[in-house]
Design a protein around this motif. Sequence first.
Motif, mmCIF file in Angstrom:
data_model
loop_
_atom_site.group_PDB
_atom_site.id
_atom_site.type_symbol
_atom_site.label_atom_id
_atom_site.label_comp_id
_atom_site.label_asym_id
_atom_site.label_seq_id
_atom_site.Cartn_x
_atom_site.Cartn_y
_atom_site.Cartn_z
ATOM 1 N N ARG A 180 0.832 -1.204 0.000
ATOM 2 C CA ARG A 180 0.000 0.000 0.000
ATOM 3 C C ARG A 180 0.870 1.258 0.000
ATOM 4 O O ARG A 180 0.542 2.259 -0.639
ATOM 5 N N GLN A 181 1.966 1.216 0.704
ATOM 6 C CA GLN A 181 2.891 2.363 0.799
ATOM 7 C C GLN A 181 3.904 2.386 -0.340
ATOM 8 O O GLN A 181 4.692 3.319 -0.458
ATOM 9 N N GLN A 182 3.901 1.328 -1.156
ATOM 10 C CA GLN A 182 4.863 1.185 -2.248
ATOM 11 C C GLN A 182 6.303 1.273 -1.741
ATOM 12 O O GLN A 182 7.199 1.797 -2.396
ATOM 13 N N GLY A 183 6.505 0.745 -0.532
ATOM 14 C CA GLY A 183 7.849 0.677 0.042
ATOM 15 C C GLY A 183 8.357 1.988 0.602
ATOM 16 O O GLY A 183 9.543 2.089 0.964
ATOM 17 N N ILE A 184 7.499 3.006 0.658
ATOM 18 C CA ILE A 184 7.925 4.332 1.136
ATOM 19 C C ILE A 184 7.629 4.468 2.630
ATOM 20 O O ILE A 184 6.499 4.217 3.062
ATOM 21 N N CYS A 185 8.631 4.876 3.378
ATOM 22 C CA CYS A 185 8.420 5.140 4.803
ATOM 23 C C CYS A 185 7.668 6.462 4.935
ATOM 24 O O CYS A 185 8.149 7.507 4.452
ATOM 25 N N PHE B 177 12.422 1.700 0.978
ATOM 26 C CA PHE B 177 13.159 0.626 1.635
ATOM 27 C C PHE B 177 12.606 -0.711 1.179
ATOM 28 O O PHE B 177 11.450 -0.826 0.757
ATOM 29 N N GLU B 178 13.454 -1.754 1.262
ATOM 30 C CA GLU B 178 12.977 -3.116 1.081
ATOM 31 C C GLU B 178 12.179 -3.504 2.331
ATOM 32 O O GLU B 178 12.393 -2.957 3.410
ATOM 33 N N CYS C 44 -2.093 -0.746 10.437
ATOM 34 C CA CYS C 44 -0.676 -1.114 10.296
ATOM 35 C C CYS C 44 0.015 -0.209 9.283
ATOM 36 O O CYS C 44 -0.515 0.058 8.201
ATOM 37 N N GLN C 45 1.181 0.288 9.641
ATOM 38 C CA GLN C 45 2.049 0.990 8.704
ATOM 39 C C GLN C 45 3.461 0.448 8.877
ATOM 40 O O GLN C 45 3.832 -0.037 9.938
ATOM 41 N N MET C 46 4.234 0.563 7.780
ATOM 42 C CA MET C 46 5.612 0.107 7.809
ATOM 43 C C MET C 46 6.537 1.324 7.870
ATOM 44 O O MET C 46 6.474 2.208 7.008
ATOM 45 N N CYS D 265 10.662 2.671 8.401
ATOM 46 C CA CYS D 265 12.053 2.226 8.384
ATOM 47 C C CYS D 265 12.520 2.069 9.831
ATOM 48 O O CYS D 265 11.935 2.638 10.761
ATOM 49 N N ARG D 266 13.566 1.273 10.038
ATOM 50 C CA ARG D 266 13.996 0.962 11.407
ATOM 51 C C ARG D 266 14.319 2.229 12.198
ATOM 52 O O ARG D 266 13.944 2.353 13.366
ATOM 53 N N ASP D 267 15.005 3.179 11.573
ATOM 54 C CA ASP D 267 15.397 4.400 12.294
ATOM 55 C C ASP D 267 14.181 5.183 12.744
ATOM 56 O O ASP D 267 14.097 5.639 13.898
ATOM 57 N N CYS D 268 13.221 5.354 11.855
ATOM 58 C CA CYS D 268 12.022 6.114 12.196
ATOM 59 C C CYS D 268 11.211 5.410 13.266
ATOM 60 O O CYS D 268 10.669 6.036 14.181
ATOM 61 N N ASN D 269 11.113 4.088 13.178
ATOM 62 C CA ASN D 269 10.326 3.331 14.152
ATOM 63 C C ASN D 269 10.961 3.412 15.538
ATOM 64 O O ASN D 269 10.273 3.575 16.549
ATOM 65 N N ARG D 270 12.286 3.367 15.579
ATOM 66 C CA ARG D 270 12.956 3.424 16.867
ATOM 67 C C ARG D 270 12.923 4.824 17.469
ATOM 68 O O ARG D 270 12.808 4.977 18.691
ATOM 69 N N ARG D 271 12.987 5.826 16.610
ATOM 70 C CA ARG D 271 12.865 7.201 17.129
ATOM 71 C C ARG D 271 11.468 7.414 17.697
ATOM 72 O O ARG D 271 11.287 8.071 18.720
#
Length: 365
Positions: free
Chosen positions: A315-320, A327-328, A351-353, A355-361
């Motif tokens: 749905r996001q086409q891989g875009i954070c 991102f993959e 649910c949204q995906m 990137c690791r950095d954004c999720n951890r921040r």
Amino acid sequence: MKIELQKIKIKDVFDGYKDSNEEGVVGYGGKLDIRPKFQREFVYKDAQRNAVIDTIRKEFPLNVMYWSVVKNDDGSLKGYEILDGQQRTISFCQYMQGDFSIDNKYFHSLTNDERAQIENYDLYIYICDGTDSEKLEWFKTINIAGEKLTDQELRNAVYAGPWLTDAKRHFSKTGCAAYGLAEKYMNGSPIRQDYLQSALKWKSEGQIEEYMSKHQFDDNASELWQYFQTVIAWVQMLFPNYRKEMKGLEWGEFYNKYHENSYDAQKMEERIVELMQDEDVTAKKGIYEYLLCGDERHLSIRAFTDNMKREAYERQQGICPNCGQHFEINEMEADHITPWSQGGKTIAENCQMLCRDCNRRKSDK
């Protein structure tokens, strides 16, 4: 440390045998403490008990037993206590006393020759004379087979004294006061020292040996007993409606961390009802500490499935959505759009995906 191997006949060990239930068991003319303060209550099952008698009657060797020397204050011999072999000793003493039969034959029903054979059977016993620390090290070494002692039973071997005697009165007897007060909240068995170990762990914040050493020769264990009662009263005040999920939690640790905080018992009960019905909460036992500290990790909130993650990624086409970068999927992590704490559910639409950095921040905020 001095260790000496002796042969002692069963009839001599049985001489003066007296079982005063939880108050103790003695034999060997009153000189042998068969069940010292540090030992468990009798736990052999019938098959194990009967096997001891069968071994004796067939003249097969029983495993070597271990006794410890007990001295008077002036250094003279007071008697002995069993370090290892309590279960076997009580088994043959109970049989000779007539407490049970084997194949419908009691000891007194045997022929004279059969009784004499049992009475004259030689036990091989190592007798140890040394310091408390030497005995404990030896005790740990020999306690590697059969019905193993628990860690607390081993501690009791070293720190026996007036404090332990009083502590066991509160925490270690069948139907003891601690059991009557807190059975709903505790795991384990009093006679296996589980209640005593939990109370000690809570009170000492994990430094059980240090606490027992400090208080070994105190006249009583009132401090520990009063602390335990305070913990349970605190639990009952905060959570008056008992649920099975409350059993076995580390209530003393919770008390140590949170008892100075202010809580509204009625509001917490309302929240418990909600959380118990929330399918996203997979660790129902964690509800109680969550309510005390607010950390959602205690609830193990249900995770998004792989299908939900793939759906959100496509749905996001891989875009954070936070940083706008591509991102993959294996470089991204699932996140609740509306946080769970604000009523968001673990469903595909939420649910949204990231990137690791954004999720951890986001998690650090």
